[in-house]
Design a protein around this motif. Structure first.
Motif, PDB file in Angstrom:
ATOM      1  N   PHE A   5      -0.111 -15.530  -4.596  1.00  0.00           N
ATOM      2  CA  PHE A   5       0.604 -16.065  -3.453  1.00  0.00           C
ATOM      3  C   PHE A   5       2.090 -15.878  -3.628  1.00  0.00           C
ATOM      4  O   PHE A   5       2.593 -15.875  -4.748  1.00  0.00           O
ATOM      5  CB  PHE A   5       0.318 -17.574  -3.282  1.00  0.00           C
ATOM      6  CG  PHE A   5      -1.135 -17.891  -3.187  1.00  0.00           C
ATOM      7  CD1 PHE A   5      -1.830 -17.679  -2.011  1.00  0.00           C
ATOM      8  CD2 PHE A   5      -1.822 -18.395  -4.280  1.00  0.00           C
ATOM      9  CE1 PHE A   5      -3.178 -17.959  -1.928  1.00  0.00           C
ATOM     10  CE2 PHE A   5      -3.163 -18.688  -4.198  1.00  0.00           C
ATOM     11  CZ  PHE A   5      -3.850 -18.459  -3.022  1.00  0.00           C
ATOM     12  N   GLU A   6       2.785 -15.744  -2.519  1.00  0.00           N
ATOM     13  CA  GLU A   6       4.238 -15.750  -2.558  1.00  0.00           C
ATOM     14  C   GLU A   6       4.688 -17.128  -2.130  1.00  0.00           C
ATOM     15  O   GLU A   6       4.294 -17.615  -1.077  1.00  0.00           O
ATOM     16  CB  GLU A   6       4.796 -14.680  -1.627  1.00  0.00           C
ATOM     17  CG  GLU A   6       4.576 -13.286  -2.150  1.00  0.00           C
ATOM     18  CD  GLU A   6       5.479 -12.277  -1.481  1.00  0.00           C
ATOM     19  OE1 GLU A   6       6.519 -12.653  -0.933  1.00  0.00           O
ATOM     20  OE2 GLU A   6       5.105 -11.106  -1.501  1.00  0.00           O
ATOM     21  N   PHE A   7       5.488 -17.761  -2.960  1.00  0.00           N
ATOM     22  CA  PHE A   7       5.965 -19.106  -2.670  1.00  0.00           C
ATOM     23  C   PHE A   7       7.379 -19.038  -2.137  1.00  0.00           C
ATOM     24  O   PHE A   7       8.126 -18.155  -2.519  1.00  0.00           O
ATOM     25  CB  PHE A   7       5.894 -19.969  -3.937  1.00  0.00           C
ATOM     26  CG  PHE A   7       4.484 -20.198  -4.402  1.00  0.00           C
ATOM     27  CD1 PHE A   7       3.705 -21.187  -3.825  1.00  0.00           C
ATOM     28  CD2 PHE A   7       3.919 -19.412  -5.396  1.00  0.00           C
ATOM     29  CE1 PHE A   7       2.397 -21.403  -4.237  1.00  0.00           C
ATOM     30  CE2 PHE A   7       2.617 -19.613  -5.807  1.00  0.00           C
ATOM     31  CZ  PHE A   7       1.860 -20.619  -5.225  1.00  0.00           C
ATOM     32  N   PRO A   8       7.765 -19.972  -1.281  1.00  0.00           N
ATOM     33  CA  PRO A   8       6.938 -21.050  -0.726  1.00  0.00           C
ATOM     34  C   PRO A   8       5.944 -20.510   0.301  1.00  0.00           C
ATOM     35  O   PRO A   8       6.168 -19.468   0.907  1.00  0.00           O
ATOM     36  CB  PRO A   8       7.958 -21.992  -0.069  1.00  0.00           C
ATOM     37  CG  PRO A   8       9.128 -21.125   0.248  1.00  0.00           C
ATOM     38  CD  PRO A   8       9.142 -20.029  -0.796  1.00  0.00           C
ATOM     39  N   CYS A   9       4.840 -21.252   0.468  1.00  0.00           N
ATOM     40  CA  CYS A   9       3.825 -20.859   1.446  1.00  0.00           C
ATOM     41  C   CYS A   9       3.072 -22.088   1.943  1.00  0.00           C
ATOM     42  O   CYS A   9       3.068 -23.127   1.303  1.00  0.00           O
ATOM     43  CB  CYS A   9       2.842 -19.864   0.841  1.00  0.00           C
ATOM     44  SG  CYS A   9       1.823 -20.522  -0.475  1.00  0.00           S
ATOM     45  N   ASP A  10       2.465 -21.954   3.113  1.00  0.00           N
ATOM     46  CA  ASP A  10       1.578 -22.994   3.633  1.00  0.00           C
ATOM     47  C   ASP A  10       0.212 -22.753   3.012  1.00  0.00           C
ATOM     48  O   ASP A  10      -0.304 -21.638   3.056  1.00  0.00           O
ATOM     49  CB  ASP A  10       1.496 -22.932   5.157  1.00  0.00           C
ATOM     50  CG  ASP A  10       2.770 -23.405   5.816  1.00  0.00           C
ATOM     51  OD1 ASP A  10       3.545 -24.137   5.167  1.00  0.00           O
ATOM     52  OD2 ASP A  10       3.015 -23.038   6.973  1.00  0.00           O
ATOM     53  N   SER A  34       5.853 -23.783  -5.263  1.00  0.00           N
ATOM     54  CA  SER A  34       5.589 -22.974  -6.456  1.00  0.00           C
ATOM     55  C   SER A  34       4.161 -23.253  -6.911  1.00  0.00           C
ATOM     56  O   SER A  34       3.511 -24.181  -6.422  1.00  0.00           O
ATOM     57  CB  SER A  34       6.555 -23.351  -7.583  1.00  0.00           C
ATOM     58  OG  SER A  34       6.297 -24.685  -8.009  1.00  0.00           O
ATOM     59  N   ARG A  35       3.698 -22.470  -7.860  1.00  0.00           N
ATOM     60  CA  ARG A  35       2.357 -22.690  -8.414  1.00  0.00           C
ATOM     61  C   ARG A  35       2.291 -24.081  -9.070  1.00  0.00           C
ATOM     62  O   ARG A  35       1.314 -24.799  -8.928  1.00  0.00           O
ATOM     63  CB  ARG A  35       2.033 -21.591  -9.435  1.00  0.00           C
ATOM     64  CG  ARG A  35       0.676 -21.749 -10.072  1.00  0.00           C
ATOM     65  CD  ARG A  35      -0.402 -21.633  -9.030  1.00  0.00           C
ATOM     66  NE  ARG A  35      -1.639 -22.174  -9.506  1.00  0.00           N
ATOM     67  CZ  ARG A  35      -2.824 -21.711  -9.152  1.00  0.00           C
ATOM     68  NH1 ARG A  35      -2.917 -20.706  -8.325  1.00  0.00           N
ATOM     69  NH2 ARG A  35      -3.910 -22.263  -9.611  1.00  0.00           N
TER      70      ARG A  35
END
Length: 89
Positions: free
Chosen positions: A9-14, A68-69
């Motif tokens: 995933f690319e953060f930030p994300c929903d 973030s993760r």
């Protein structure tokens, strides 16, 4: 040599999280309170609620803004550690 980013995933994300627990009048509000510890702008109106066929359990889909993760992991830990929560996916 740079560290490898293992995240898909690319953060930030929903990020949608499914939360299951025993049906209780305060279940949704309790989950909102837990999530707002990590995302104070969480929009409770975006929660999808599904009762089980027997009505004993309630499933919620909550979409959080993961920064973030580590942030996402913290949210998962808080949800899975809550006594009203049976399963988090």
């Amino acid at each position: 040599m740079s560290p490898v980013n293992e995240s898909l995933f690319e953060f930030p994300c929903d990020f949608p999280i499914k939360v299951m627990g025993k049906s209780h009048p305060d279940f949704t509000d309790t989950i909102v309170t837990v999530i707002r510890q990590f995302d104070n702008e969480f929009d409770a109106s975006r929660i999808e609620t599904r009762p089980s066929s027997g009505g004993n359990y309630t499933g919620l889909t909550v979409t959080v803004r993961a920064l973030s993760r580590e942030h996402l992991d913290d949210i998962y830990r808080a949800l899975t550690g809550h006594p009203m929560v049976k399963v988090v996916l």
